[in-house]
Design a protein around this motif. Structure first.
Motif, PDB file in Angstrom:
ATOM      1  N   LYS A 144     -83.425 -92.181  60.397  1.00 25.30           N
ATOM      2  CA  LYS A 144     -82.203 -91.360  60.057  1.00 25.30           C
ATOM      3  C   LYS A 144     -81.334 -91.757  58.815  1.00 25.30           C
ATOM      4  O   LYS A 144     -82.244 -92.983  58.234  1.00 25.30           O
ATOM      5  CB  LYS A 144     -81.100 -91.814  60.849  1.00 25.30           C
ATOM      6  CG  LYS A 144     -80.751 -92.806  61.538  1.00 25.30           C
ATOM      7  CD  LYS A 144     -80.902 -93.846  60.707  1.00 25.30           C
ATOM      8  CE  LYS A 144     -78.817 -94.103  59.551  1.00 25.30           C
ATOM      9  NZ  LYS A 144     -78.939 -95.094  59.606  1.00 25.30           N
ATOM     10  N   MET A 148     -81.773 -93.552  67.290  1.00 23.16           N
ATOM     11  CA  MET A 148     -82.075 -94.265  68.847  1.00 23.16           C
ATOM     12  C   MET A 148     -81.057 -93.581  70.056  1.00 23.16           C
ATOM     13  O   MET A 148     -81.528 -94.662  70.675  1.00 23.16           O
ATOM     14  CB  MET A 148     -82.888 -95.339  68.736  1.00 23.16           C
ATOM     15  CG  MET A 148     -81.993 -96.667  68.214  1.00 23.16           C
ATOM     16  SD  MET A 148     -81.260 -95.952  66.612  1.00 23.16           S
ATOM     17  CE  MET A 148     -79.741 -97.751  66.520  1.00 23.16           C
ATOM     18  N   ARG A 149     -79.832 -94.391  69.640  1.00 24.43           N
ATOM     19  CA  ARG A 149     -78.633 -94.894  70.698  1.00 24.43           C
ATOM     20  C   ARG A 149     -78.894 -94.082  71.760  1.00 24.43           C
ATOM     21  O   ARG A 149     -78.129 -94.159  72.048  1.00 24.43           O
ATOM     22  CB  ARG A 149     -77.044 -94.423  69.460  1.00 24.43           C
ATOM     23  CG  ARG A 149     -77.496 -95.702  68.704  1.00 24.43           C
ATOM     24  CD  ARG A 149     -75.776 -95.449  67.803  1.00 24.43           C
ATOM     25  NE  ARG A 149     -75.439 -96.491  67.409  1.00 24.43           N
ATOM     26  CZ  ARG A 149     -74.528 -96.782  66.599  1.00 24.43           C
ATOM     27  NH1 ARG A 149     -73.207 -96.135  67.295  1.00 24.43           N
ATOM     28  NH2 ARG A 149     -74.285 -97.300  65.857  1.00 24.43           N
ATOM     29  N   HIS A 164     -68.031 -99.407  64.634  1.00 26.96           N
ATOM     30  CA  HIS A 164     -69.739 -99.010  64.240  1.00 26.96           C
ATOM     31  C   HIS A 164     -69.617-100.815  62.654  1.00 26.96           C
ATOM     32  O   HIS A 164     -68.853-100.217  62.059  1.00 26.96           O
ATOM     33  CB  HIS A 164     -70.048 -98.328  63.133  1.00 26.96           C
ATOM     34  CG  HIS A 164     -71.141 -98.218  63.149  1.00 26.96           C
ATOM     35  ND1 HIS A 164     -72.640 -97.256  62.324  1.00 26.96           N
ATOM     36  CD2 HIS A 164     -72.008 -99.365  62.437  1.00 26.96           C
ATOM     37  CE1 HIS A 164     -73.624 -97.624  62.269  1.00 26.96           C
ATOM     38  NE2 HIS A 164     -73.577 -99.501  62.211  1.00 26.96           N
ATOM     39  N   ASN A 170     -70.617-104.146  60.404  1.00 30.43           N
ATOM     40  CA  ASN A 170     -71.993-105.070  60.048  1.00 30.43           C
ATOM     41  C   ASN A 170     -71.413-106.188  59.615  1.00 30.43           C
ATOM     42  O   ASN A 170     -70.629-106.200  58.923  1.00 30.43           O
ATOM     43  CB  ASN A 170     -72.610-104.246  58.853  1.00 30.43           C
ATOM     44  CG  ASN A 170     -73.652-102.832  59.655  1.00 30.43           C
ATOM     45  OD1 ASN A 170     -73.216-101.506  59.613  1.00 30.43           O
ATOM     46  ND2 ASN A 170     -75.095-103.002  59.549  1.00 30.43           N
ATOM     47  N   ASN A 216     -74.987 -92.406  55.873  1.00 30.09           N
ATOM     48  CA  ASN A 216     -75.989 -93.293  56.314  1.00 30.09           C
ATOM     49  C   ASN A 216     -74.998 -94.203  57.570  1.00 30.09           C
ATOM     50  O   ASN A 216     -75.741 -93.972  58.561  1.00 30.09           O
ATOM     51  CB  ASN A 216     -76.207 -94.380  55.253  1.00 30.09           C
ATOM     52  CG  ASN A 216     -77.324 -95.648  55.563  1.00 30.09           C
ATOM     53  OD1 ASN A 216     -77.491 -96.408  57.046  1.00 30.09           O
ATOM     54  ND2 ASN A 216     -78.725 -95.195  54.898  1.00 30.09           N
ATOM     55  N   SER A 217     -74.183 -95.285  57.526  1.00 33.55           N
ATOM     56  CA  SER A 217     -73.983 -95.932  58.469  1.00 33.55           C
ATOM     57  C   SER A 217     -74.012 -94.879  60.296  1.00 33.55           C
ATOM     58  O   SER A 217     -74.365 -94.908  61.141  1.00 33.55           O
ATOM     59  CB  SER A 217     -73.256 -97.071  58.068  1.00 33.55           C
ATOM     60  OG  SER A 217     -73.278 -97.649  57.287  1.00 33.55           O
ATOM     61  N   HIS A 246     -74.815 -92.182  62.568  1.00 39.05           N
ATOM     62  CA  HIS A 246     -75.333 -92.155  64.383  1.00 39.05           C
ATOM     63  C   HIS A 246     -74.014 -92.343  65.272  1.00 39.05           C
ATOM     64  O   HIS A 246     -74.448 -91.554  65.996  1.00 39.05           O
ATOM     65  CB  HIS A 246     -74.987 -94.309  64.540  1.00 39.05           C
ATOM     66  CG  HIS A 246     -76.701 -94.300  64.044  1.00 39.05           C
ATOM     67  ND1 HIS A 246     -77.432 -94.265  64.528  1.00 39.05           N
ATOM     68  CD2 HIS A 246     -76.992 -95.763  62.551  1.00 39.05           C
ATOM     69  CE1 HIS A 246     -79.134 -94.952  64.448  1.00 39.05           C
ATOM     70  NE2 HIS A 246     -78.015 -95.632  62.916  1.00 39.05           N
ATOM     71  N   ASN A 249     -68.053-102.387  56.934  1.00 39.41           N
ATOM     72  CA  ASN A 249     -69.576-102.636  56.681  1.00 39.41           C
ATOM     73  C   ASN A 249     -69.377-103.932  56.582  1.00 39.41           C
ATOM     74  O   ASN A 249     -70.379-104.630  56.095  1.00 39.41           O
ATOM     75  CB  ASN A 249     -70.989-102.070  55.924  1.00 39.41           C
ATOM     76  CG  ASN A 249     -71.033-100.363  55.986  1.00 39.41           C
ATOM     77  OD1 ASN A 249     -70.220 -99.899  55.594  1.00 39.41           O
ATOM     78  ND2 ASN A 249     -71.548-100.578  56.778  1.00 39.41           N
ATOM     79  N   TYR A 295     -72.459-108.416  64.296  1.00 37.91           N
ATOM     80  CA  TYR A 295     -73.334-107.009  64.291  1.00 37.91           C
ATOM     81  C   TYR A 295     -72.348-106.677  65.652  1.00 37.91           C
ATOM     82  O   TYR A 295     -72.766-107.148  66.913  1.00 37.91           O
ATOM     83  CB  TYR A 295     -74.740-106.120  64.732  1.00 37.91           C
ATOM     84  CG  TYR A 295     -74.547-105.632  64.323  1.00 37.91           C
ATOM     85  CD1 TYR A 295     -74.807-104.342  63.425  1.00 37.91           C
ATOM     86  CD2 TYR A 295     -75.507-104.565  65.960  1.00 37.91           C
ATOM     87  CE1 TYR A 295     -74.851-102.811  63.561  1.00 37.91           C
ATOM     88  CE2 TYR A 295     -75.174-103.210  65.816  1.00 37.91           C
ATOM     89  CZ  TYR A 295     -75.342-102.151  64.811  1.00 37.91           C
ATOM     90  OH  TYR A 295     -75.280-100.949  65.170  1.00 37.91           O
ATOM     91  N   TRP A 315     -78.828-104.423  63.276  1.00 32.12           N
ATOM     92  CA  TRP A 315     -78.646-103.803  65.126  1.00 32.12           C
ATOM     93  C   TRP A 315     -79.964-103.955  65.661  1.00 32.12           C
ATOM     94  O   TRP A 315     -79.919-103.404  66.691  1.00 32.12           O
ATOM     95  CB  TRP A 315     -78.418-102.783  64.299  1.00 32.12           C
ATOM     96  CG  TRP A 315     -79.718-101.654  63.586  1.00 32.12           C
ATOM     97  CD1 TRP A 315     -81.008-101.314  63.855  1.00 32.12           C
ATOM     98  CD2 TRP A 315     -79.621-101.873  61.929  1.00 32.12           C
ATOM     99  NE1 TRP A 315     -81.487-100.973  62.875  1.00 32.12           N
ATOM    100  CE2 TRP A 315     -80.897-101.166  61.322  1.00 32.12           C
ATOM    101  CE3 TRP A 315     -79.231-102.984  61.401  1.00 32.12           C
ATOM    102  CZ2 TRP A 315     -80.856-102.234  60.091  1.00 32.12           C
ATOM    103  CZ3 TRP A 315     -78.915-102.839  59.744  1.00 32.12           C
ATOM    104  CH2 TRP A 315     -79.557-102.878  59.243  1.00 32.12           C
ATOM    105  N   TYR A 373     -84.704 -98.007  70.580  1.00 35.13           N
ATOM    106  CA  TYR A 373     -86.365 -98.256  69.650  1.00 35.13           C
ATOM    107  C   TYR A 373     -87.408 -97.939  70.744  1.00 35.13           C
ATOM    108  O   TYR A 373     -88.158 -97.408  70.140  1.00 35.13           O
ATOM    109  CB  TYR A 373     -86.517 -98.782  68.531  1.00 35.13           C
ATOM    110  CG  TYR A 373     -85.452 -99.154  67.596  1.00 35.13           C
ATOM    111  CD1 TYR A 373     -85.464 -98.328  66.638  1.00 35.13           C
ATOM    112  CD2 TYR A 373     -84.456-100.514  66.892  1.00 35.13           C
ATOM    113  CE1 TYR A 373     -84.030 -97.706  65.476  1.00 35.13           C
ATOM    114  CE2 TYR A 373     -82.940-100.214  66.381  1.00 35.13           C
ATOM    115  CZ  TYR A 373     -83.435 -98.923  65.434  1.00 35.13           C
ATOM    116  OH  TYR A 373     -82.083 -99.026  64.002  1.00 35.13           O
TER     117      TYR A 373
END
Ligand code: ISE
Length: 352
Positions: free
Chosen positions: A108, A137-138, A166, A168, A184-185, A188, A237, A243, A280, A288
């Protein structure tokens, strides 16, 4: 090409995979293929850095390493392509792989813009070949999976709100902007909430608090769905402590929380603690693996995974993100205006 949607050409032999991109995710995928993906071989590792592609190929026992992604896609000894290069290269490489008739697992986001996503969508639906699986993948995470299942069973009643966090530890660099936190983030969350709730977004409002330093501040998003639910997403982020991904689905009769399993709890100095991972990969390691196995299974059976995201799902996440970036810039609530879903993807869903 042609054929009914949902039918790739079934295969019986080991699938020879080229991994494009030898960064964090390319490395992770190359290791999964080399160590834990029955029926697949790591054929080529490709990266614009010759040194990086060679070193990852050597570490994982790939047959070859390369620097030219388009040449790799065309190679006769490559059956399938895993795209893990930078976001801005995804769409072109996906188009090249689909045009070569090769199944793709693309990290993604599908593309940096919704327009580029649509190019992939248009090509795939014109060829009537579901060749692309997208790396959200979630969808393969046990906890999210249970959330969706609970809704399907109906015991919780009607879903009302989904709260998502979410976080980071630190953003990858000063080039990582609040816009990227959304494109980007948060992609998901855009995908997983839409998957769990089974509906589309109609609007998004985004704002951001002020930090005391020049690091990227968190973004707070509130989305409305076509079924009258609210989805809120915090992306932070630069959360510093670990995480951390959380989610709670609030329904009329109860609510469902994700539980992130940590391997151990430590009791020391009158305190009990659990540890957070640094990023992650440990949190979603199993997801994954399951995702990559589902991809190999789809190639072998000719049937796309029922769980995995496809190109259309990539477009849906991208269009929500674009509206989100506009909302942040303009300081207003923005409508999420989607193109009509091509019949090809509707039929795929019905066949699943
Ligand atoms: C990152 O960009 C990813 O792609 C990961 O999948 C995600 O979990 C992480 O938090 C993002 O920042």
């Amino acid at each position: 090409m042609g054929g009914a949607p949902g039918h790739l050409a079934p295969r019986e032999m080991t699938i020879r995979i080229a991994v494009i991109g030898a960064g964090i995710m390319g490395t992770d995928h190359a290791r999964i293929i080399a160590e834990d993906l029955p029926g697949a071989t790591l054929q080529v590792v490709c990266d614009i850095s010759e040194e990086q592609s060679r070193s990852l190929a050597d570490e994982c026992g790939a047959v070859d390493s390369e620097t030219d992604a388009n040449a790799v896609i065309e190679r006769e000894d490559v059956d399938a392509v895993l795209i893990a290069s930078t976001d801005d290269t995804h769409a072109d490489l996906a188009i090249a792989s689909i045009s070569a008739g090769k199944p793709v697992l693309c990290e993604k986001p599908l593309a940096s813009t919704a327009r580029d996503c649509l190019q992939v969508v248009t090509l795939e639906s014109r060829l009537e070949q579901p060749l692309l699986q997208l790396g959200f993948m979630r969808r393969f995470d046990k906890s999210y999976h249970e959330m969706r299942q609970t809704l399907e069973e109906g015991v919780m009643g009607r879903p009302l709100m989904m709260h998502n966090f979410h976080r980071n530890v630190v953003s990858p660099g000063s080039w990582f902007t609040s816009d990227m936190a959304i494109t980007n983030s948060a992609s998901h969350e855009f995908d997983i909430a839409r998957y769990v709730l089974g509906c589309e977004y109609t609007s998004i409002s985004v704002s951001t608090p002020r930090r005391s330093d020049d690091q990227a501040a968190p973004v707070m998003m509130v989305l409305e769905t076509s079924d009258g639910q609210l989805v809120n997403i915090e992306v932070n982020n630069n959360a510093a402590y670990g995480y951390d991904v959380r989610s709670e689905l609030v329904c009329e009769k109860g609510s469902v929380h994700l539980i992130s399993e940590s391997a151990a709890r430590y009791d020391l100095d009158f305190q009990s603690t659990e540890r957070y991972p640094a990023d992650w990969r440990p949190r979603f390691a199993e997801a994954y693996r399951l995702q990559n196995k589902a991809w190999i299974n789809a190639i072998n059976t000719g049937q796309p995974s029922k769980i995995a995201a496809n190109s259309w799902d990539g477009y849906c996440a991208a269009i929500a993100a674009e509206a989100g970036v506009r909302s942040l810039t303009e300081g207003t609530r923005v409508a999420v205006e989607m193109e009509e879903e091509p019949a090809f993807y509707r039929l795929l869903k019905e066949a699943a």
